[in-house]
Design a protein around this motif. Structure first.
Motif, PDB file in Angstrom:
ATOM      1  N   ALA A   3      -6.725   0.298  -3.472  1.00  0.00           N
ATOM      2  CA  ALA A   3      -5.945   1.519  -3.259  1.00  0.00           C
ATOM      3  C   ALA A   3      -5.435   1.638  -1.833  1.00  0.00           C
ATOM      4  O   ALA A   3      -4.487   2.383  -1.574  1.00  0.00           O
ATOM      5  CB  ALA A   3      -6.786   2.755  -3.610  1.00  0.00           C
ATOM      6  N   LEU A   4      -6.053   0.909  -0.902  1.00  0.00           N
ATOM      7  CA  LEU A   4      -5.717   1.050   0.516  1.00  0.00           C
ATOM      8  C   LEU A   4      -5.597  -0.317   1.166  1.00  0.00           C
ATOM      9  O   LEU A   4      -6.359  -1.237   0.849  1.00  0.00           O
ATOM     10  CB  LEU A   4      -6.775   1.897   1.229  1.00  0.00           C
ATOM     11  CG  LEU A   4      -6.562   2.223   2.706  1.00  0.00           C
ATOM     12  CD1 LEU A   4      -7.121   3.613   3.038  1.00  0.00           C
ATOM     13  CD2 LEU A   4      -7.213   1.188   3.627  1.00  0.00           C
ATOM     14  N   THR A  28     -15.121  -2.588   0.776  1.00  0.00           N
ATOM     15  CA  THR A  28     -15.013  -3.091  -0.593  1.00  0.00           C
ATOM     16  C   THR A  28     -13.760  -2.604  -1.314  1.00  0.00           C
ATOM     17  O   THR A  28     -13.365  -3.178  -2.326  1.00  0.00           O
ATOM     18  CB  THR A  28     -16.244  -2.668  -1.409  1.00  0.00           C
ATOM     19  OG1 THR A  28     -16.344  -1.239  -1.417  1.00  0.00           O
ATOM     20  CG2 THR A  28     -17.511  -3.264  -0.812  1.00  0.00           C
ATOM     21  N   GLN A  29     -13.110  -1.549  -0.812  1.00  0.00           N
ATOM     22  CA  GLN A  29     -11.963  -0.982  -1.518  1.00  0.00           C
ATOM     23  C   GLN A  29     -10.666  -1.109  -0.716  1.00  0.00           C
ATOM     24  O   GLN A  29      -9.793  -0.253  -0.798  1.00  0.00           O
ATOM     25  CB  GLN A  29     -12.213   0.491  -1.845  1.00  0.00           C
ATOM     26  CG  GLN A  29     -13.402   0.739  -2.759  1.00  0.00           C
ATOM     27  CD  GLN A  29     -13.405   2.151  -3.296  1.00  0.00           C
ATOM     28  OE1 GLN A  29     -12.548   2.547  -4.081  1.00  0.00           O
ATOM     29  NE2 GLN A  29     -14.383   2.928  -2.873  1.00  0.00           N
ATOM     30  N   ARG A  57      -7.626 -12.645   0.488  1.00  0.00           N
ATOM     31  CA  ARG A  57      -8.260 -11.437   1.045  1.00  0.00           C
ATOM     32  C   ARG A  57      -7.794 -11.190   2.470  1.00  0.00           C
ATOM     33  O   ARG A  57      -7.856 -10.070   2.970  1.00  0.00           O
ATOM     34  CB  ARG A  57      -9.790 -11.567   1.019  1.00  0.00           C
ATOM     35  CG  ARG A  57     -10.412 -11.460  -0.352  1.00  0.00           C
ATOM     36  CD  ARG A  57     -11.892 -11.225  -0.244  1.00  0.00           C
ATOM     37  NE  ARG A  57     -12.191  -9.941   0.396  1.00  0.00           N
ATOM     38  CZ  ARG A  57     -13.382  -9.630   0.918  1.00  0.00           C
ATOM     39  NH1 ARG A  57     -14.367 -10.528   0.917  1.00  0.00           N
ATOM     40  NH2 ARG A  57     -13.576  -8.462   1.471  1.00  0.00           N
ATOM     41  N   VAL A  58      -7.352 -12.249   3.148  1.00  0.00           N
ATOM     42  CA  VAL A  58      -6.810 -12.129   4.501  1.00  0.00           C
ATOM     43  C   VAL A  58      -5.363 -12.610   4.448  1.00  0.00           C
ATOM     44  O   VAL A  58      -5.094 -13.807   4.437  1.00  0.00           O
ATOM     45  CB  VAL A  58      -7.610 -12.951   5.520  1.00  0.00           C
ATOM     46  CG1 VAL A  58      -7.012 -12.793   6.911  1.00  0.00           C
ATOM     47  CG2 VAL A  58      -9.075 -12.530   5.517  1.00  0.00           C
ATOM     48  N   ALA A  97     -16.555   2.925   5.491  1.00  0.00           N
ATOM     49  CA  ALA A  97     -15.551   3.839   6.043  1.00  0.00           C
ATOM     50  C   ALA A  97     -14.437   4.117   5.039  1.00  0.00           C
ATOM     51  O   ALA A  97     -14.033   5.264   4.829  1.00  0.00           O
ATOM     52  CB  ALA A  97     -14.966   3.260   7.331  1.00  0.00           C
ATOM     53  N   ILE A  98     -13.922   3.073   4.402  1.00  0.00           N
ATOM     54  CA  ILE A  98     -12.805   3.258   3.471  1.00  0.00           C
ATOM     55  C   ILE A  98     -13.257   4.005   2.225  1.00  0.00           C
ATOM     56  O   ILE A  98     -12.484   4.784   1.643  1.00  0.00           O
ATOM     57  CB  ILE A  98     -12.173   1.898   3.114  1.00  0.00           C
ATOM     58  CG1 ILE A  98     -11.625   1.217   4.378  1.00  0.00           C
ATOM     59  CG2 ILE A  98     -11.072   2.066   2.080  1.00  0.00           C
ATOM     60  CD1 ILE A  98     -10.647   2.061   5.167  1.00  0.00           C
ATOM     61  N   ASP A  99     -14.496   3.818   1.806  1.00  0.00           N
ATOM     62  CA  ASP A  99     -15.016   4.601   0.679  1.00  0.00           C
ATOM     63  C   ASP A  99     -14.939   6.097   0.984  1.00  0.00           C
ATOM     64  O   ASP A  99     -14.515   6.904   0.141  1.00  0.00           O
ATOM     65  CB  ASP A  99     -16.467   4.213   0.389  1.00  0.00           C
ATOM     66  CG  ASP A  99     -16.606   2.779  -0.094  1.00  0.00           C
ATOM     67  OD1 ASP A  99     -15.586   2.206  -0.533  1.00  0.00           O
ATOM     68  OD2 ASP A  99     -17.722   2.236  -0.030  1.00  0.00           O
TER      69      ASP A  99
END
Length: 345
Positions: A3-4, A28-29, A57-58, A97-99
Motif C-alpha cells: 500500500a505504501l 513488512t508493508q 524488493r529494492v 513504523a509503516i504499520d
C-alpha cells in the motif's frame, strides 16, 4: 504490491545509506524505491549489492544530479501505491513504523500522517531530543492560510496520500534552489485535507554536523541542524514560500498570504546573526531587528506558556555581556546535539 512505497533519495551518503535501506526493508508493508541523484561516492555500488540480494524488493533508479526537488518529482511520478514516504538516506525508520502509519491512514480521511523522529547523532546514538517539539491540529490548512508554518518533522517523518500530493506537485525546478523538497510536500499537502499527527517516535533523524566549527577563514560558525550554510537557508526560505504560493495558487486555487511566520526560520536568523557577535551588536539586533523573531515566539499557536518563557529566557541571555552565556544559549537554541546530557557545557 504493497500500500505504501518508501522512496529513498540519496546523494553521496554512502556512509549512511545501508542503514536507511535496511530500515526500509524491515517494513513488512512497504515497497522500496531508491533514487540516486548522481552520487560520486560508493552509493551506486551499495544500491546494486542490495538489488542483487533482494531483487525487486529494492528498485534502483539512477539519474544525473538535479537536487532533492528533482528526486521528489521523479519519485512521485514513479510510485504506483496509494501512499508514499520520502526517507532521507541519512535517516532511519524504526521497525513497525509503516504499520503504524497505515493504521493511522485507515482511521480517517487523512492526506498526510506525520510522526515524531528521535534525533540521533552521526553514529546513530539517541540524543534524547524529538522533532517536532509540538503537535499540530488536524486542520493545518486554517493556520497555514494565516501564514503560520505548522510543526512538522523533517522529510522522513511524513507519509502522504499520493493523489493529494500529486494535486500540488511537481515542484518548479531551479538551478539556484534545489533543496528542501519536503517543504513543498509538507505545507502544500496541508491545503488538500486533514493531517494525522502521531506522538510516538517511529524513526531517527540524524544530525551529523557539529555544534560549532571553524570556517576556512578561521572564524567560528554555529552548526544549525544539518545546514551547510545558515545564511543560504535564510536567503532561500522566502523563495520557498513564494514558490509554494505559486504552486497552491495555480494548482489548488489557494491564495496564501505574502509573508509567512515560522519560529524555526526566525531562530536560524537569530543564531546566525548573534553567534560570536559583540555585546553591542547583539543588543542592536535584538532591539531593532528582532520583531519577526519575537512575533514567531510569543504568538506561536503551538506552544504553551512554559515553553515560550523558557525560550525567551535563553534569548535574553544574549543581552548579557558574557561570551560563555551567549554561546550556551545559541548552541542550545540552534542544535539538538548540544541538548544531550553528555555534552560538556
Amino acid at each position: 504490491m504493497k500500500a505504501l512505497t518508501v522512496v529513498i533519495g540519496n546523494y553521496n551518503y554512502a556512509r549512511f545509506l545501508p542503514e536507511a535501506i535496511e530500515s526500509a526493508l524491515a517494513q513488512t508493508q512497504a515497497d522500496l524505491l531508491v533514487i540516486d541523484d548522481g552520487s560520486v561516492d560508493e552509493s551506486r555500488e551499495i544500491i546494486e549489492r542490495y538489488h542483487d540480494r533482494f531483487g525487486e524488493r529494492v528498485r534502483p533508479v539512477y539519474k544525473a544530479n538535479g537536487g532533492q526537488c528533482s528526486v521528489y518529482n521523479l519519485g512521485l511520478a514513479l510510485v504506483q501505491t496509494e501512499f508514499v514516504l520520502f526517507l532521507d538516506s541519512d535517516d532511519v525508520l524504526y521497525p513497525g513504523a509503516i504499520d503504524e502509519v497505515l493504521r493511522a491512514f485507515a482511521s480517517g480521511d487523512f492526506v498526510k500522517v506525520q510522526f515524531k523522529l528521535r534525533v540521533i547523532d552521526e553514529d546513530g546514538t539517541d540524543t534524547g531530543a524529538l522533532v517536532p517539539g509540538a503537535t499540530p491540529p488536524s486542520d493545518c490548512a486554517t493556520i497555514l492560510r494565516r501564514g503560520w508554518l505548522y510543526p512538522s518533522p523533517p522529510a522522513s517523518g511524513n507519509a502522504y496520500r499520493v493523489s493529494a500530493l500529486r494535486s500540488v506537485f511537481p515542484i518548479p525546478l531551479s538551478a539556484e534552489q534545489r533543496k528542501a523538497a519536503d517543504f513543498f510536500a509538507i505545507y502544500g499537502v496541508a491545503l488538500t485535507g486533514r493531517i494525522c499527527a502521531l506522538d510516538q517516535p517511529l524513526g531517527g533523524y540524524r544530525v551529523h554536523r557539529s555544534v560549532e566549527r571553524k570556517t576556512a577563514a578561521g572564524a567560528v560558525s554555529l552548526g544549525i541542524g544539518n545546514c551547510e550554510n545558515v545564511r543560504d537557508v535564510e536567503q532561500s526560505f522566502p523563495w520557498r514560500w513564494e514558490t509554494l504560493r505559486h504552486m497552491t495558487s495555480t494548482r489548488l486555487g489557494e491564495e496564501l498570504p505574502a509573508r509567512f511566520i515560522d519560529y524555526s526560520y526566525e531562530k536560524n536568523r537569530l543564531c546566525a546573526h548573534l553567534y560570536e557577535a559583540s555585546t553591542a551588536k547583539r543588543w542592536h539586533w535584538l532591539l531593532f531587528r528582532s520583531r519577526d523573531y519575537f512575533r514567531s515566539l510569543l504568538g506561536n499557536p503551538f506552544w504553551d506558556a512554559r515553553k515560550k518563557i523558557g525560550v525567551m529566557g535563553l534569548t535574553l541571555m544574549c543581552l548579557v555581556p558574557s561570551v560563555r552565556l551567549n554561546r550556551f544559549a545559541l548552541r542550545y537554541i540552534a542544535n539538538p546535539l548540544f541538548r544531550r546530557p553528555t555534552v560538556a557545557r
